[in-house]
Scaffold this motif. Structure first.
Motif, PDB file in Angstrom:
ATOM      1  N   PRO A  90       0.802  -1.231   0.000  1.00  0.00           N
ATOM      2  CA  PRO A  90       0.000   0.000   0.000  1.00  0.00           C
ATOM      3  C   PRO A  90       0.841   1.290   0.000  1.00  0.00           C
ATOM      4  O   PRO A  90       0.302   2.363  -0.278  1.00  0.00           O
ATOM      5  N   HIS A  91       2.144   1.166   0.317  1.00  0.00           N
ATOM      6  CA  HIS A  91       2.991   2.359   0.445  1.00  0.00           C
ATOM      7  C   HIS A  91       3.821   2.654  -0.795  1.00  0.00           C
ATOM      8  O   HIS A  91       4.479   3.699  -0.849  1.00  0.00           O
ATOM      9  N   VAL A  92       3.836   1.755  -1.781  1.00  0.00           N
ATOM     10  CA  VAL A  92       4.744   1.906  -2.915  1.00  0.00           C
ATOM     11  C   VAL A  92       3.992   1.667  -4.219  1.00  0.00           C
ATOM     12  O   VAL A  92       2.870   1.156  -4.225  1.00  0.00           O
ATOM     13  N   ALA A  93       4.653   2.015  -5.316  1.00  0.00           N
ATOM     14  CA  ALA A  93       4.014   1.844  -6.624  1.00  0.00           C
ATOM     15  C   ALA A  93       4.021   0.383  -7.073  1.00  0.00           C
ATOM     16  O   ALA A  93       3.065  -0.085  -7.696  1.00  0.00           O
ATOM     17  N   HIS A  94       5.117  -0.343  -6.748  1.00  0.00           N
ATOM     18  CA  HIS A  94       5.228  -1.715  -7.247  1.00  0.00           C
ATOM     19  C   HIS A  94       6.130  -2.533  -6.348  1.00  0.00           C
ATOM     20  O   HIS A  94       7.154  -2.040  -5.855  1.00  0.00           O
ATOM     21  N   VAL A  95       5.743  -3.786  -6.120  1.00  0.00           N
ATOM     22  CA  VAL A  95       6.550  -4.742  -5.366  1.00  0.00           C
ATOM     23  C   VAL A  95       6.806  -5.959  -6.249  1.00  0.00           C
ATOM     24  O   VAL A  95       5.871  -6.515  -6.836  1.00  0.00           O
ATOM     25  N   THR A  96       8.068  -6.366  -6.333  1.00  0.00           N
ATOM     26  CA  THR A  96       8.420  -7.656  -6.911  1.00  0.00           C
ATOM     27  C   THR A  96       8.741  -8.579  -5.745  1.00  0.00           C
ATOM     28  O   THR A  96       9.705  -8.343  -5.006  1.00  0.00           O
TER      29      THR A  96
END
Length: 234
Positions: free
Chosen positions: A82-88
């Motif tokens: 929820p805090h960032v644009a994208h997670v890998t």
């Protein structure tokens, strides 16, 4: 790595695959991990410390692209996404990835099933995050891990580590206290099956020094009992 080391790492992957459905019992102090009201409260107080510190870090640094190593069942993916644009999110276990995907259920998370000792990132990230992964990396692979982290970081990027401190009451009631010097622990599932895993309990001061020798500035510290945590920058 020797053949025995390879066998140990294979056993470690097998353990976390088999444990996927019961892993969260440790974090939520359920079943064999329930240590009674006083110790459970101490554990949850330390959880609040590491989660609060992570939220403060994310608010201050505001990374957009995050690589999560050994993402597990999503206990921290749920906080990152929820805090960032994208997670890998990368993990060797398809079973824990399924748990993570169900828990997080966000379009900005992409999952990769891969053995992290064999996998190389193909992109660069503002943040490389690892929770309860560093303690499963053998001493002989420590430098290689941090070389991989260095290569995965974009200019100005940082890493963030959360992991276990040595406290016997963190473990299941029927787990033997691990040999901190050997770096190997025997772990049992609810059905009685046993596995050997790598388990290293890093002292924050020594870990900061070791990371400095690898070209990083680390600010790892310990909570009152159960965890170590902090940021790592180049």
């Amino acid at each position: 790595m020797s053949a025995d080391d390879d066998s140990l790492l294979a056993d470690q992957i097998a353990y976390y695959r088999a444990r996927a459905g019961e892993y969260d019992q440790w974090w939520f102090r359920e079943g064999r991990f329930d240590r009674g009201p006083e110790l459970n409260a101490a554990f949850f107080a330390d959880v609040a410390i590491v989660e609060g510190a992570l939220f403060a870090f994310l608010d201050a640094v505001r990374p957009r692209r995050v690589l999560e190593l050994a993402c597990g069942t999503g206990l921290f993916t749920r906080h990152l996404a929820p805090h960032v644009a994208h997670v890998t999110a990368v993990d060797a276990s398809p079973e824990v990835i399924a748990c993570n995907r169900a828990r997080v259920a966000r379009d900005n998370v992409d999952y990769i099933q891969a053995d992290l000792f064999e996998w190389t990132p193909q992109e660069r990230y503002d943040l490389v995050f690892m929770s309860f992964w560093l303690s499963h990396v053998p001493f002989a692979r420590f430098d290689a891990l941090w070389s991989m982290v260095r290569g995965a970081l974009a200019d100005g990027g940082q890493a963030y580590v959360i992991d276990s401190a040595l406290d016997a009451t963190s473990m299941a009631r029927d787990h033997p206290v691990p040999d901190a010097e050997a770096g190997i622990a025997t772990r049992k599932l609810n059905d009685g099956r046993q596995f050997r895993i790598v388990k290293l309990f890093h002292d924050p001061l020594l870990l900061n020094r070791k990371l400095a020798a690898n070209g990083f500035h680390a600010a790892i510290e310990r909570t009152p009992r159960y965890f170590i945590h902090g940021s790592v920058s180049r």
